[in-house]
Design a protein around this motif. Sequence first.
Motif: not given
Length: 227
Positions: A115-140
């Motif tokens: 799975m690849v996440l593709l999101s319209n998101a500003p840089a600050h939010l992108s950094n927060v999402l990247d640090a989440t458990e689900w992002r790190q475990t679910l998304m390639a």
Amino acid sequence: MTSPSDTPTGVDAVIIDYNGVLGLQPTTAMWTRLASLAEWPDGQLASFQDAFWAHREAYDAGELSDLAYWAKVLGHHPGARWLRTLLACDTAMWTQTDPWVLAVLHRVGIAGLPMVLLSNAPAHLSNVLDATEWRQTLMAEALYSARLGVCKPAPAAYEHALAATGAADPGRVMFVDDRADNCQAAAALGLRTLHYTGQPAQLEEQLLQTRPGTPPSSPAGGRGTSH
């Protein structure tokens, strides 16, 4: 080994949107709090939302800094402390996830679909999402418009995501988004699409071969029958 009920339905990879699919939409109370922190006049939430969205695409595309974006919303530059407060509240509005969708995606991951996440998101939010458990475990991989310099539905956004999946055939990649225009743009490039309308069972049915009558997986404790 996966069971027959968990066999991927003829796709090699999934490209999935964040907000409106994985991420829950902000509540009116959240919007009201952000408007209050922005010192917007009471009772004018609609005008605040208009100002919020007027330059959001440019912000999402990385064309505006945090300071430049909020200066356009407010009509003047906020101080450093005020900016930090606005950023924290804005980010918190977009980081609540749907546990039912996460449960489905965990099954998708177990079934072996990248799975690849593709999101319209500003840089600050992108950094927060990247640090989440689900992002790190679910998304390639996770691709954000601020880093790509382009927002959906521009074709380049999907082309970056397709490359990240490693799939050779776009027709064997499922794109999931809650916006019809984003799905239409993906379909024009040959991707399979699912216009997500808030039903996790719909997502599970499209991504996994489920036995008739089998309800979608639910997180511990559940949350009732409504979505």
